[in-house]
Design an enzyme around this catalytic site. Structure first.
Site, mmCIF file in Angstrom:
data_model
loop_
_atom_site.group_PDB
_atom_site.id
_atom_site.type_symbol
_atom_site.label_atom_id
_atom_site.label_comp_id
_atom_site.label_asym_id
_atom_site.label_seq_id
_atom_site.Cartn_x
_atom_site.Cartn_y
_atom_site.Cartn_z
ATOM 1 C CG ASP A 1 6.805 -7.378 1.951
ATOM 2 O OD1 ASP A 1 7.734 -8.075 1.532
ATOM 3 O OD2 ASP A 1 6.479 -7.302 3.154
ATOM 4 N N GLY B 1 8.282 -1.246 -0.387
ATOM 5 C CA GLY B 1 8.489 -2.661 -0.128
ATOM 6 C C GLY B 1 8.338 -3.060 1.325
ATOM 7 C CG HIS B 2 9.879 -6.754 4.278
ATOM 8 N ND1 HIS B 2 8.780 -7.530 4.593
ATOM 9 C CD2 HIS B 2 10.780 -6.966 5.286
ATOM 10 C CE1 HIS B 2 9.010 -8.191 5.719
ATOM 11 N NE2 HIS B 2 10.211 -7.857 6.163
ATOM 12 C CG PHE B 3 12.676 -3.227 6.078
ATOM 13 C CD1 PHE B 3 12.325 -3.464 7.399
ATOM 14 C CD2 PHE B 3 13.488 -4.154 5.442
ATOM 15 C CE1 PHE B 3 12.786 -4.584 8.077
ATOM 16 C CE2 PHE B 3 13.956 -5.278 6.109
ATOM 17 C CZ PHE B 3 13.604 -5.494 7.436
#
Length: 325
Positions: A272, A298-300
């Protein structure tokens, strides 16, 4: 031996061979046939319709899922069925997000204090007097406000790429946002407006992913459709500015962690660029018994690792959450 008896014998032999070769059933795994049913409901809080997804037995321990930016409860679409055989799962959309009302800015204060206030009243409205929290991105400052105000209500916390430490926002992504906190000018706002467009929304889902082909394009398309509604991008800018109030709460949230020692599971997408792992490790300073798991995504993180995260949650909650609502 006639043909019928031969066929029967062969069939039984093949069935026995298959049974012996099959892996033992995972007794901790959810029964998908009984958990796929999710209810889509709305409840009014201070005159605002709050949409939420709900699944699982209402007398089971409650798990409250709090989404990030720029998404909604749809980010939990894969996770909810993996928990709902054992837990009462509730995932609301904040005002201005997803299917909840989007009051105009002159009728509603878009701040993290107020979003937390709405979600606090939402939990009362739906009868969730005690719950485990799942917080991601914007869900962290909302959820931690709830936990610090009502520590007796929070049975456990799952943190996924959500920040409560200065180290978590000491990176290049936050430089223009911090400039906006310091000077809420149109010039500084203009530097943030690209974050509200499709390219940036897609980037949040795909940056750091192991395999972009496993990230559903529906995710960023739906998020962008909500954000493209007239007036919504001004709301998002207002919340970018309000995010600047969150670091001032970090000492209080950290004091809550130290005093109450809520059981915590940290599941973090390590690639992320918004909330890198630098924000994950500091939790262990205040909660030395917390569990930290970094995922190659990553972020999600739920887009690629919902099954693995659900398995960790089921084990963690099974050990730490003993009572119902």
């Amino acid at each position: 031996m006639n043909i019928t008896r031969i066929a029967t014998a062969v069939g039984l032999a093949l069935a026995l061979q298959a049974a012996q070769a099959a892996p033992a059933p995972d007794r901790a795994a959810p029964n998908a046939a009984s958990t796929a049913s999710v209810a889509y409901r709305t409840v009014k809080v201070d005159g605002v319709n709050i949409f939420y997804r709900e699944a699982g037995p209402k007398n089971a321990p409650t798990v409250l899922l709090l989404h990030g930016f720029p998404t909604s409860s749809q980010m939990f679409r894969n996770l909810i069925p993996l928990l709902a055989d054992r837990y009462h799962v509730i995932a609301p959309d904040y005002p201005g997000y997803g299917q909840s009302d989007m009051p105009p800015m002159d009728k509603f204060t878009y701040s993290f204090d107020n979003l937390a206030n709405v979600i606090d009243k939402f939990t009362v409205a739906v009868g969730a007097s005690r719950y485990a929290l799942y917080v991601q991105d914007y869900g962290a400052p909302i959820g931690f406000r709830l936990a610090a105000a009502h520590p007796e209500r929070v049975s456990a916390i799952v943190v996924q790429n959500g920040n409560a430490y200065d180290e978590g926002i000491a990176n290049d992504f936050w430089a223009p946002v911090k400039a906006y906190w310091a000077d809420k000018s149109e010039a500084n706002a203009a530097k943030l407006r690209p974050l509200l467009e499709l390219g940036a929304t897609k980037w949040q889902y795909t940056e750091g992913a192991r395999d972009v082909q496993h990230i559903s394009p529906d995710a960023w398309t739906v998020d962008q459709a909500y954000m493209d509604r007239p007036g919504n991008k001004d709301i998002q800018l207002e919340l970018f500015y309000s995010y600047g109030t969150n670091p001032g709460h970090y000492p209080a949230w950290q004091a809550y962690f130290r005093k109450h020692q809520p059981p915590m599971l940290i599941v973090w997408g390590k690639n992320d660029k918004i909330f890198p792992p630098a924000g994950a490790h500091p939790y262990l300073r205040d909660l030395p018994k917390a569990e930290l798991h970094l995922f190659d995504t990553g972020h999600f993180a739920l887009e690629e690792d919902s099954a693995a995260i659900a398995a960790l949650m089921r084990s963690f909650l099974g050990r730490t959450v003993k009572s119902g609502k």
